[in-house]
Design a protein around this motif. Structure first.
Motif, PDB file in Angstrom:
ATOM      1  N   SER A  15      41.222  50.817  43.245  1.00 36.29           N
ATOM      2  CA  SER A  15      40.954  50.136  44.543  1.00 36.29           C
ATOM      3  C   SER A  15      40.592  48.724  44.405  1.00 36.29           C
ATOM      4  O   SER A  15      40.763  48.051  45.431  1.00 36.29           O
ATOM      5  N   GLY A  16      39.832  48.382  43.525  1.00 32.97           N
ATOM      6  CA  GLY A  16      39.054  46.793  43.662  1.00 32.97           C
ATOM      7  C   GLY A  16      39.091  46.433  42.252  1.00 32.97           C
ATOM      8  O   GLY A  16      39.315  47.198  41.228  1.00 32.97           O
ATOM      9  N   ILE A  17      39.267  45.024  42.218  1.00 38.39           N
ATOM     10  CA  ILE A  17      38.968  44.307  41.030  1.00 38.39           C
ATOM     11  C   ILE A  17      37.807  43.405  41.078  1.00 38.39           C
ATOM     12  O   ILE A  17      37.801  42.629  41.935  1.00 38.39           O
ATOM     13  N   LYS A  18      36.819  43.711  40.189  1.00 33.69           N
ATOM     14  CA  LYS A  18      35.515  43.142  40.426  1.00 33.69           C
ATOM     15  C   LYS A  18      35.008  42.474  39.220  1.00 33.69           C
ATOM     16  O   LYS A  18      35.443  42.676  38.055  1.00 33.69           O
ATOM     17  N   ARG A  35      34.337  40.870  44.588  1.00 34.24           N
ATOM     18  CA  ARG A  35      35.329  41.995  44.500  1.00 34.24           C
ATOM     19  C   ARG A  35      36.475  41.834  45.508  1.00 34.24           C
ATOM     20  O   ARG A  35      36.381  41.485  46.655  1.00 34.24           O
ATOM     21  N   LEU A  36      37.773  41.795  44.810  1.00 25.65           N
ATOM     22  CA  LEU A  36      39.046  41.715  45.463  1.00 25.65           C
ATOM     23  C   LEU A  36      39.727  42.925  45.418  1.00 25.65           C
ATOM     24  O   LEU A  36      39.644  43.780  44.597  1.00 25.65           O
ATOM     25  N   GLU A  37      40.421  43.130  46.502  1.00 20.03           N
ATOM     26  CA  GLU A  37      41.373  44.513  46.591  1.00 20.03           C
ATOM     27  C   GLU A  37      42.265  44.387  45.656  1.00 20.03           C
ATOM     28  O   GLU A  37      43.088  43.525  45.058  1.00 20.03           O
ATOM     29  N   THR A  38      42.723  45.541  44.924  1.00 20.04           N
ATOM     30  CA  THR A  38      43.655  45.678  43.779  1.00 20.04           C
ATOM     31  C   THR A  38      45.134  45.712  44.889  1.00 20.04           C
ATOM     32  O   THR A  38      45.139  46.438  45.775  1.00 20.04           O
ATOM     33  N   GLU A  40      48.330  46.368  46.469  1.00 16.32           N
ATOM     34  CA  GLU A  40      49.255  47.781  46.852  1.00 16.32           C
ATOM     35  C   GLU A  40      50.100  48.147  45.611  1.00 16.32           C
ATOM     36  O   GLU A  40      50.293  49.246  45.307  1.00 16.32           O
ATOM     37  N   SER A  42      50.562  47.826  42.285  1.00 18.15           N
ATOM     38  CA  SER A  42      49.485  47.428  41.204  1.00 18.15           C
ATOM     39  C   SER A  42      50.166  47.156  40.116  1.00 18.15           C
ATOM     40  O   SER A  42      49.827  47.912  38.814  1.00 18.15           O
ATOM     41  N   VAL A  50      45.241  38.549  40.332  1.00 16.67           N
ATOM     42  CA  VAL A  50      43.953  38.928  40.960  1.00 16.67           C
ATOM     43  C   VAL A  50      42.729  38.858  40.000  1.00 16.67           C
ATOM     44  O   VAL A  50      41.685  38.144  40.294  1.00 16.67           O
TER      45      VAL A  50
END
Length: 251
Positions: A15-18, A35-38, A40, A42, A50
């Motif tokens: 769900s997220g890339i941190k 933190r950026l959203e993964t 949709e 992927s 990202v």
């Protein structure tokens, strides 16, 4: 601070890339994480974009470590349970090294958390066999023996009694989805940890993942011979472990 005491870690999740710079002496973030959203979709291209954005936000220019939620063998992705299936067979280490011009170390997300717990967290002074599990969307696992990692264990995919696959039966996401009480969820965790205890006779269980913040609600309900404790680094272990492994490899 000199660069030798600082590393950088990125944690790719479903769900997220941190990401964050890490103080390797203390085992903690050297700046607030981003933190950026993964995406949709992927796919490798979308996720790599990202990852590069996270690096750019910090202006990081050097070796770094990156986790992946699946099997990683010599930088190549071997499974993709919670991201796009097109990841399988991708040499992420090579891709990111070429895109950034810096050495990159790719590691399974739970293995990174395990290494960090062994170095800085709840397993820091423990000899013998330590099993670190991350309870989240699925169940990740790391096994360390006297501080040495056995990579790519996938205990979330063990089958338990009544033919339940562990992570489809006892992950934190299952508790939320089925609106289980802490007591009912703990009964499922009991089956999982008792099974691991019987097979591996560990000296310590460490429980990570976001739900580890609420460890007091469920760990005391488990009846095991093995001590079981929450992760000392809570959900930050993936980033910290990735940064540590990359720095050690670069050195």
């Amino acid at each position: 601070m000199t660069s030798t005491t600082q590393g950088f870690g990125i944690d790719i999740g479903g769900s997220g890339i941190k990401g964050a710079p890490v103080d390797l002496g203390r085992g903690e973030f050297a700046a607030e994480r981003v933190r950026l959203e993964t995406p949709e979709e992927s796919t490798p291209d979308n996720v790599i974009a990202v990852v590069l954005e996270v690096l750019e936000q910090f202006g990081w220019d050097g070796p770094f470590g990156c986790t992946f939620p699946g099997i990683v063998r010599r930088g190549v992705i071997g499974s993709a349970a919670n991201v796009d299936k097109s990841w399988i067979g991708v040499d992420l280490e090579k891709e990111l090294t070429e895109r950034t011009g810096h050495p990159v170390s790719i590691v399974n997300d739970a293995d990174a958390a395990g290494v960090a717990e062994d170095r800085y967290g709840a397993a820091a002074d423990v000899d013998g066999v330590v099993i670190v599990t991350t309870l989240g969307t699925g169940i990740g696992s790391a096994v360390l023996h006297d501080g040495r990692l056995l990579p790519n264990t996938e205990f979330g995919h063990l089958y338990l009694e009544h033919h339940h696959e562990a992570e489809k039966y006892a992950a934190a996401s299952v508790r939320e989805e089925k609106e289980l009480s802490w007591e009912d969820w703990a009964e499922r965790l009991q089956v999982f940890y008792a099974h691991l205890e019987f097979i591996f006779s560990p000296d310590l269980f460490v429980v990570g993942g976001g739900v580890s913040k609420k460890a007091d609600r469920f760990l005391p309900l488990l009846d095991l011979r093995t001590p079981i404790v929450p992760a000392g680094l809570r959900n930050d272990g993936g980033i910290i472990g990735a940064a540590l492994l990359a720095a050690e490899r670069a050195a």
